[in-house]
Design a protein around this motif. Structure first.
Motif, PDB file in Angstrom:
ATOM      1  N   ILE A 180       7.124  18.835  19.214  1.00  0.00           N
ATOM      2  CA  ILE A 180       6.000  19.077  19.544  1.00  0.00           C
ATOM      3  C   ILE A 180       5.981  19.606  21.111  1.00  0.00           C
ATOM      4  N   ASP A 181       6.799  18.901  21.873  1.00  0.00           N
ATOM      5  CA  ASP A 181       6.903  19.091  23.137  1.00  0.00           C
ATOM      6  C   ASP A 181       7.208  20.572  23.644  1.00  0.00           C
ATOM      7  N   ILE A 184       4.661  23.217  22.522  1.00  0.00           N
ATOM      8  CA  ILE A 184       3.521  23.255  23.528  1.00  0.00           C
ATOM      9  C   ILE A 184       3.931  24.123  24.781  1.00  0.00           C
ATOM     10  N   THR A 185       5.317  23.770  24.984  1.00  0.00           N
ATOM     11  CA  THR A 185       5.980  24.310  26.252  1.00  0.00           C
ATOM     12  C   THR A 185       5.883  26.072  26.002  1.00  0.00           C
ATOM     13  N   MET A 214       2.599  27.569  26.068  1.00  0.00           N
ATOM     14  CA  MET A 214       1.956  27.904  26.995  1.00  0.00           C
ATOM     15  C   MET A 214       2.942  28.996  27.803  1.00  0.00           C
ATOM     16  N   VAL A 215       3.947  29.209  27.775  1.00  0.00           N
ATOM     17  CA  VAL A 215       4.903  29.873  28.389  1.00  0.00           C
ATOM     18  C   VAL A 215       4.700  31.410  27.884  1.00  0.00           C
ATOM     19  N   THR A 251       1.858  32.264  26.553  1.00  0.00           N
ATOM     20  CA  THR A 251       0.481  32.732  27.165  1.00  0.00           C
ATOM     21  C   THR A 251       0.710  33.283  28.287  1.00  0.00           C
ATOM     22  N   LEU A 252       1.297  32.324  29.336  1.00  0.00           N
ATOM     23  CA  LEU A 252       1.485  33.024  31.019  1.00  0.00           C
ATOM     24  C   LEU A 252       2.205  34.465  30.743  1.00  0.00           C
ATOM     25  N   VAL A 305      -0.186  37.169  30.033  1.00  0.00           N
ATOM     26  CA  VAL A 305      -1.178  37.565  31.047  1.00  0.00           C
ATOM     27  C   VAL A 305      -0.315  38.201  32.013  1.00  0.00           C
ATOM     28  N   ILE A 306       0.935  37.627  32.460  1.00  0.00           N
ATOM     29  CA  ILE A 306       1.625  38.272  33.686  1.00  0.00           C
ATOM     30  C   ILE A 306       1.919  39.575  33.264  1.00  0.00           C
ATOM     31  N   VAL A 355      -0.703  42.149  33.623  1.00  0.00           N
ATOM     32  CA  VAL A 355      -0.983  42.549  34.830  1.00  0.00           C
ATOM     33  C   VAL A 355       0.030  43.435  35.517  1.00  0.00           C
ATOM     34  N   ALA A 356       1.481  43.240  35.038  1.00  0.00           N
ATOM     35  CA  ALA A 356       2.493  44.036  35.749  1.00  0.00           C
ATOM     36  C   ALA A 356       2.171  45.670  34.985  1.00  0.00           C
TER      37      ALA A 356
END
Lengths: 155, 779
Positions: B650-651, B654-655, B658-659, B661-662, B665-666, B669-670
């Motif tokens: 599970i850890d 989740i990581t 999150m990664v 997702t980011l 998003v990044i 932007v780029a």
């Protein structure tokens, strides 16, 4: 970005996410979570805030430059290591100053150098990711004149 | 000290003598070991370095080491004294003195080291410090170029040497040089002998300027004269022959050793003597005679037999004494008479009587005249040549030719500049300051003293010969050994040498013309045809190999850099990924091919997720629209996170989420910054996508195979068991993953967060640099 809905929602969401990230950081030792995941959640919160408002708002809200935050985090992790060295016999050996173990049962507060280390990890991740994101965002939203100059130079 | 007008000036004046004084004290200290070492003792100083690897910081004072230590510190003291005066007003005097002392320490460590790695450490020390010393006049482009040349040639040799020493250590199980000789048979029959031999030889030949690596030494004459006197006569260049001598008990006794050393030594000796005759610059001429001396030493080590070893020991001391002395004399001439050119100096004897006397004494030893120590050295060489393992005729003829030419050069240095009609660049040449002639005088007198009292030299030579031979040797030195073949050879040498000296100016001229015109021109010249072609190359131009080597090396690195560092991100990624796939596949292939393991039944939900990932991946490859690209990338990431979650990690899940997702998003932007047309549907773009797909598939297949191979193999669960057991009881945490991250393996995590922080900073710096996007981006 100019979205009323996003802006209004972020006002509630971002603080909640930040609080949740702290929760994840703290529960990490026993339940899924920890500094790395917590840091990513917090960074996402700041990214959301930056999208809803602008990067200046995020910088003001953070009060401290994100790259500095990441360096401080690295420093905290090193301090945790040195602490273990000082109290125990090895660099990064974990120290539990408020914990007493009797007959295999622990009593007291399970707070120690491992937590400091995890906080350091959290700060590094938040700081580095947010710094990168804010810089990219700033770069992308420079004044349109520059943008045009770049684009025309390219074609 | 004339400069000492103020107290500060006086302090500085005294300070310049401190290095010489320290060096003299060291020489005195080493002198105290002579009785013990002569008695057959070896004094060890050993400290642990890496005992697990059998490596120690070990030093040994035995016969060979002691003689070298005395030469290094003794000549060092005299050269440092000389340099203090020679550079008295030089603005960088102290830098030079410090560099010289550093060099002296490195050289001392080298000759006393008893551990292969300790030796290598100091070996490299001499390489680096000599680089700094040759390039002392770093404002001159020539000095810099020659310093770099010396560094590259000897540095490459150093690498080979290290490899050779390590091989020898592996084969024998010891890194102690003093024990290596006991394993000579193991080494010879162990199958590694060839490797050890050639690697060590490469190191020694480059350092000691043997053909074809000799060119760096005459070029190193770009260094100031005291430096040349120290490094390029008595010490550094002897490091190679020193090591050959040191390893002789372990490596010698084979045909390979005998022929390689004898032939290389003989060729070096004869050719460099001819080159020495050709030089009009006296210092350069001496430099070539140093190469000749090193060739003679190598040849003697190769020839083998007690006589040759004795000749090696005697000639080494002889050479160090007269060569350092003569270099220093040339320095005096250069300073006081204004030039080092042979044509520009004559008749100085009346104005510089002391200098002449010193030059005469040292020159006589160089020429091998009785009763000087040089005579004993020359006799010993003939004796060794006649009774060695190598063909006597070859060795003796080479020695005879070279020795005769040495006489001519000795005359050119010690007689020609001082006799005849007065000629100099400066109007009123005088003898030098006491500090400057004391050194060469002491060395030259020692050459005479050892000749008159050979018993004193025996004190040093006997234990030295014992070290080289690996067993005690009966050593008797005498000036007159009766009427025998060596004496006859000596007489022939003198006659030939005298003729050569008388004809030296003309010989030099014809050699120069030969050089200017190439071989055919030279013959035409002999017939009296004086027309020369201008496109001439120097005689025996070995330096060419260095130039070619450098050109190939730089060309190769330019090509590889252009190939790998194209400055174009997609290409970097392709190269990295393809390499990864290739290496993993190679690992699988070596490890026994595709693993065969029982695959369990996958749950239906899992198949669904896998199908989702597959569809998203294919979309990634086929789409030309950015938004779709990012979305499918996100779907792939989310799918992988789902798999993690389904398997209870599970850890990680989740990581991953999150990664992902980011990252989405990044990248979004780029993307705003990227040119809109970058993903056009051209044939080139299609081809690029096909390549990407192929590489991606290859990585996937290879990694799958690797993972299956891991599952197939025996997994050592002791760590896992320990973590499971200790996590709650010792580290007070139930989440093993997190406990491992912040406690058990916290050092790894610390490295990782350092990488994260540095990556963040680098990205900031990159963005701040605001490099314009490349115009020829892939369309």
């Amino acid at each position: 970005m100019n979205s009323l809905i996003l802006s209004a929602a972020t006002r509630f969401l971002a603080p909640l996410m930040l609080a949740y990230s702290l929760f994840i950081l703290l529960r990490g030792h026993n339940e899924p979570g920890g500094g790395f995941i917590g840091g990513l959640v917090a960074a996402t919160a700041f990214a959301l805030y930056a999208k809803a408002e602008d990067t200046g708002a995020v910088r003001r809200a953070m009060r401290i430059a994100p790259e500095l935050l990441s360096m401080l985090g690295l420093g905290a992790a090193v301090m945790a290591g040195v602490w273990g060295w000082w109290e125990g016999d090895a660099f990064l050996e974990s120290v539990w100053p408020f914990l007493v173990v009797e007959d295999g049962k622990k009593e007291g507060l399970p707070v120690g150098s491992a937590l400091l280390f995890d906080v350091g990890v959290y700060m590094v991740v938040v700081g580095a990711v947010t710094a990168l994101f804010l810089a990219l965002e700033d770069d992308a939203s420079r004044s349109p004149d520059d943008e045009d100059a770049d684009q025309s130079g390219e074609r | 000290m004339a400069e000492a007008e103020s107290p500060a000036g006086r302090a500085a004046g005294v300070r310049r003598l401190v290095p010489a004084l320290l060096s003299a004290l060291a020489a005195w200290w080493f002198f105290g070991f002579v009785p013990a070492v002569h008695g057959g003792e070896t004094v060890f100083f050993v400290w642990d370095w890496a005992p697990q690897l059998g490596v120690s910081f070990a030093f040994a004072i035995d016969g060979l080491g002691l003689v070298f230590a005395l030469l290094v510190t003794g000549i060092g003291a005299l050269v440092l004294l000389y340099a203090a005066e020679y550079f008295r007003t030089h603005p960088q005097r102290d830098r030079l003195l410090v560099l010289l002392v550093l060099f002296e320490l490195s050289m001392l460590g080298l000759v006393l080291a008893d551990d292969a790695l300790t030796l290598f450490l100091f070996w490299e020390g001499t390489t680096v410090t000599s680089f700094l010393l040759i390039g002392f006049d770093h404002e001159k482009a020539e000095a810099r170029a020659k310093a770099v040349q010396a560094l590259i040639v000897t540095g490459l040799g150093g690498v080979a040497l290290l490899a050779g020493l390590l091989l020898a250590g592996q084969q024998t199980g010891t890194y102690r040089l003093s024990e290596l000789g006991d394993y000579a048979l193991t080494l010879r029959n162990g199958g590694m002998y060839q490797g050890v031999f050639w690697l060590v030889i490469l190191g020694c030949f480059t350092k000691s300027a043997q053909i074809p690596f000799h060119y760096w030494l005459p070029n190193a004459m770009a260094a100031p004269t005291p430096v040349s006197a120290y490094l390029h006569s008595a010490t550094m260049v002897k490091a190679g022959v020193y090591l050959l001598a040191r390893l002789s008990p372990a490596l010698s006794g084979t045909d390979l050793w005998m022929w390689t050393l004898t032939l290389t030594g003989a060729a070096t000796m004869v050719l460099s003597s001819i080159w020495a005759m050709r030089q009009s610059d006296l210092k350069l001429g001496l430099a070539y005679t140093t190469v000749m001396g090193l060739g003679a030493l190598t040849m003697m080590l190769g020839a083998g037999g007690e006589g040759a070893i004795l000749a090696f020991c005697v000639f080494l001391i002889v050479h160090a004494l007269y060569k350092a002395s003569l270099f220093l004399v040339i320095g005096i001439l250069d300073k006081k008479a204004g030039t080092r050119e042979a044509d520009g100096l004559s008749g100085l004897g009346r104005d510089m009587p002391l200098t002449w006397l010193v030059a005469l004494l040292a020159g006589a030893s160089m020429a091998g005249l009785p009763p000087f120590f040089g005579f004993i050295g020359k006799e010993a060489i003939y004796e060794g040549a006649l009774h060695g393992d190598a063909p006597a005729a070859l060795v003796a003829v080479a020695a005879l030719l070279a020795n005769a030419m040495m006489i001519a050069i000795a005359g050119a240095v010690a007689l020609t500049p001082f006799t005849g009609e007065f000629k100099a660049k400066k109007a009123a040449p005088t003898d030098a300051h006491l500090f400057m002639w004391a050194g060469p005088a002491a060395l030259a007198l020692l050459g005479l003293g050892f000749g008159l009292a050979p018993g004193a030299a025996e004190l040093l030579v006997a234990p030295m010969a014992a070290s080289v031979a690996g067993e005690a040797m009966d050593v008797h030195l005498h000036l007159f050994g009766g009427v025998n073949l060596p004496l006859a050879l000596s007489v022939v040498t003198f006659a030939l040498g005298y003729v050569l000296w008388r004809r030296l100016p003309r010989t030099r001229e014809s050699l120069a013309l030969l050089e200017a015109g190439g071989a055919r021109q030279g013959f035409r010249l002999l017939r009296g045809d004086r027309a020369l072609r201008p496109d001439a190359r120097p005689l025996g131009d070995f330096e060419r190999s260095y130039d070619v080597f450098l050109r190939v090396l730089t060309g190769l690195s330019r090509e590889t850099t252009a190939l790998l560092q194209s400055g174009y991100l997609p290409r970097y990624l392709r190269v990295t990924m393809a390499t990864m796939a290739g290496m993993t596949a190679a690992g699988l292939w070596v490890g026994g091919g595709w693993p065969s393991i029982e695959m369990g039944e996958a749950p239906g939900l899992m198949l669904l997720v896998v199908a989702l990932i597959a569809v998203a991946s294919l979309t990634l490859l086929m789409t030309a629209r950015r938004l779709l690209l990012i979305t499918s990338l996100g779907v792939v990431g989310a799918g992988v996170a789902l798999i993690f979650a389904l398997y209870g990690a599970i850890d990680v899940a989740i990581t991953q989420l999150m990664v992902e997702t980011l990252v989405v998003v990044i990248i979004a932007v780029a993307l705003l910054k990227l040119p809109r047309i970058a993903l056009a549907r051209t044939a080139a773009a299609q081809r690029a996508r096909l390549w990407n797909g192929a590489i991606g598939a290859a990585v996937g297949v290879a990694v799958t195979g690797a993972l299956m191979a891991v599952m197939d193999g025996e997994i050592d669960r002791s760590l896992t068991d320990y973590f499971e057991k200790a996590s709650a009881t010792i580290a007070f945490g139930r989440n093993i993953v997190n406990v491992i991250l912040v406690d058990f393996r916290a050092l790894d995590t610390m490295g990782e967060i350092a990488v994260v922080a540095i990556a963040g900073l680098s990205a900031l710096a990159l963005l701040a640099a605001r490099v314009r996007p490349m115009k020829d981006a892939e369309k």
